[in-house]
Design a protein around this motif. Sequence first.
Motif, PDB file in Angstrom:
ATOM      1  N   UNK A  44     -34.438  -5.963 -37.450  1.00  0.00           N
ATOM      2  CA  UNK A  44     -33.826  -7.289 -37.647  1.00  0.00           C
ATOM      3  C   UNK A  44     -34.671  -8.452 -37.130  1.00  0.00           C
ATOM      4  N   UNK A  45     -35.518  -8.202 -36.133  1.00  0.00           N
ATOM      5  CA  UNK A  45     -36.408  -9.272 -35.646  1.00  0.00           C
ATOM      6  C   UNK A  45     -37.745  -9.173 -36.369  1.00  0.00           C
ATOM      7  N   UNK A  46     -37.717  -9.326 -37.680  1.00  0.00           N
ATOM      8  CA  UNK A  46     -38.925  -9.212 -38.502  1.00  0.00           C
ATOM      9  C   UNK A  46     -38.858 -10.221 -39.634  1.00  0.00           C
ATOM     10  N   UNK A  47     -39.988 -10.541 -40.239  1.00  0.00           N
ATOM     11  CA  UNK A  47     -39.977 -11.510 -41.342  1.00  0.00           C
ATOM     12  C   UNK A  47     -39.070 -11.118 -42.501  1.00  0.00           C
ATOM     13  N   UNK A  48     -39.092  -9.834 -42.889  1.00  0.00           N
ATOM     14  CA  UNK A  48     -38.279  -9.424 -44.033  1.00  0.00           C
ATOM     15  C   UNK A  48     -36.795  -9.588 -43.721  1.00  0.00           C
ATOM     16  N   UNK A  49     -36.421  -9.402 -42.463  1.00  0.00           N
ATOM     17  CA  UNK A  49     -35.029  -9.604 -42.065  1.00  0.00           C
ATOM     18  C   UNK A  49     -34.676 -11.086 -42.011  1.00  0.00           C
ATOM     19  N   UNK A  50     -35.617 -11.924 -41.639  1.00  0.00           N
ATOM     20  CA  UNK A  50     -35.344 -13.374 -41.627  1.00  0.00           C
ATOM     21  C   UNK A  50     -35.072 -13.877 -43.048  1.00  0.00           C
ATOM     22  N   UNK A  51     -35.785 -13.336 -44.014  1.00  0.00           N
ATOM     23  CA  UNK A  51     -35.508 -13.702 -45.411  1.00  0.00           C
ATOM     24  C   UNK A  51     -34.094 -13.283 -45.789  1.00  0.00           C
ATOM     25  N   UNK A  52     -33.694 -12.105 -45.351  1.00  0.00           N
ATOM     26  CA  UNK A  52     -32.329 -11.598 -45.582  1.00  0.00           C
ATOM     27  C   UNK A  52     -31.302 -12.532 -44.939  1.00  0.00           C
ATOM     28  N   UNK A  53     -31.517 -12.922 -43.690  1.00  0.00           N
ATOM     29  CA  UNK A  53     -30.588 -13.804 -42.985  1.00  0.00           C
ATOM     30  C   UNK A  53     -30.433 -15.141 -43.704  1.00  0.00           C
ATOM     31  N   UNK A  54     -31.521 -15.631 -44.278  1.00  0.00           N
ATOM     32  CA  UNK A  54     -31.523 -16.936 -44.950  1.00  0.00           C
ATOM     33  C   UNK A  54     -31.042 -16.855 -46.399  1.00  0.00           C
ATOM     34  N   UNK A  55     -30.523 -15.696 -46.787  1.00  0.00           N
ATOM     35  CA  UNK A  55     -30.042 -15.467 -48.153  1.00  0.00           C
ATOM     36  C   UNK A  55     -31.139 -15.736 -49.180  1.00  0.00           C
ATOM     37  N   UNK A  56     -32.333 -15.262 -48.858  1.00  0.00           N
ATOM     38  CA  UNK A  56     -33.459 -15.443 -49.762  1.00  0.00           C
ATOM     39  C   UNK A  56     -33.416 -14.479 -50.937  1.00  0.00           C
ATOM     40  N   UNK A  57     -34.257 -14.774 -51.914  1.00  0.00           N
ATOM     41  CA  UNK A  57     -34.433 -13.905 -53.072  1.00  0.00           C
ATOM     42  C   UNK A  57     -35.712 -13.084 -52.895  1.00  0.00           C
ATOM     43  N   UNK A  58     -35.769 -11.949 -53.592  1.00  0.00           N
ATOM     44  CA  UNK A  58     -36.951 -11.095 -53.609  1.00  0.00           C
ATOM     45  C   UNK A  58     -37.457 -11.014 -55.045  1.00  0.00           C
ATOM     46  N   UNK A  59     -38.708 -11.376 -55.257  1.00  0.00           N
ATOM     47  CA  UNK A  59     -39.333 -11.322 -56.575  1.00  0.00           C
ATOM     48  C   UNK A  59     -40.364 -10.204 -56.587  1.00  0.00           C
ATOM     49  N   UNK A  60     -40.156  -9.241 -57.463  1.00  0.00           N
ATOM     50  CA  UNK A  60     -41.110  -8.146 -57.672  1.00  0.00           C
ATOM     51  C   UNK A  60     -41.837  -8.444 -58.978  1.00  0.00           C
ATOM     52  N   UNK A  61     -43.084  -8.827 -58.879  1.00  0.00           N
ATOM     53  CA  UNK A  61     -43.832  -9.350 -60.020  1.00  0.00           C
ATOM     54  C   UNK A  61     -44.999  -8.430 -60.352  1.00  0.00           C
TER      55      UNK A  61
END
Length: 285
Positions: free
Chosen positions: A147-164
């Motif tokens: 949870x104390x990681x960048x990928x978790x911060x994106x999750x906390x901020x309700x970010x989107x994930x783009x697989x391109x």
Amino acid sequence: MKTNKNNKRELTSICMSDGQNRHEELTKAEVTRQLQTLGVRKGGVLLVHTSFRGVRPVEGGPEGLIEAVRDVLGPEGTLVMPSWSGDDEIPFNPLTTPASPDLGVVADLFWRLPDVLRSDHCFAFAALGPEALHIVSDEIPLPPHIPESPVSRVYELDGQVLLLGVGHEANTTLHLAEIIAEVPYHVPRHCTVLRDGKPVRVDYDENDHCCERFRLADDWLRGRGLQLEGCVGHAYARLARSRDIVKVALEHLAKDPLLFLHPPDSGCEDCDEARKSVKSDGNLS
């Protein structure tokens, strides 16, 4: 654009065609429109995993692609990309250490651009925008997707994930889901950090495996209409909320904590190593 399996095959054929159109350079404006049509949110947080080989050719090359994404996000949006080194033996320097070649040319260019912030550890992500500092400022996460990681911060901020141009096998957010689900497997890993100017080996356990079965998330998300799909550049693209990815993964992991591992005797050494850790701990049969 929501897709069923037939539409997915049609889109994949169009996006990845080897015909004449595959070699036509798309303008940055065209790529911007593709991203908007796909559903990238203006002002949002966007974590991008990409293979430029599938996207090209586009105007401006890798930097042109980054500019197109930034144009869609706007000044209030934050762009995030993986930026780890992939080298366990050499201490990481956020100012000079190249991104792992596995991450591709776009990720390795992104952290070098003006105003981009980068984590100060070997499991780094890079970010540009209002939320960048919050996303990359945690100390070294052990294992990398806690949870104390960048990928978790994106999750906390309700970010989107783009697989391109890549699939869910490259989706680090699914490792976060494994951590939250407390999957029973872990394999020994190490990295090297500087302490008092000297390199020091740090050992830790990680929920690691081949990640091929992360592709199961395609059907999970698609079946609920939670994954948007289409063409960006010449590549097939998938877009979903980080929270949706984690939610559906947690539901499936609750039923089978080992579902991301290949079955025994399938010939996958990485998954076999993870399974051995379960048996040695006595957590599951």
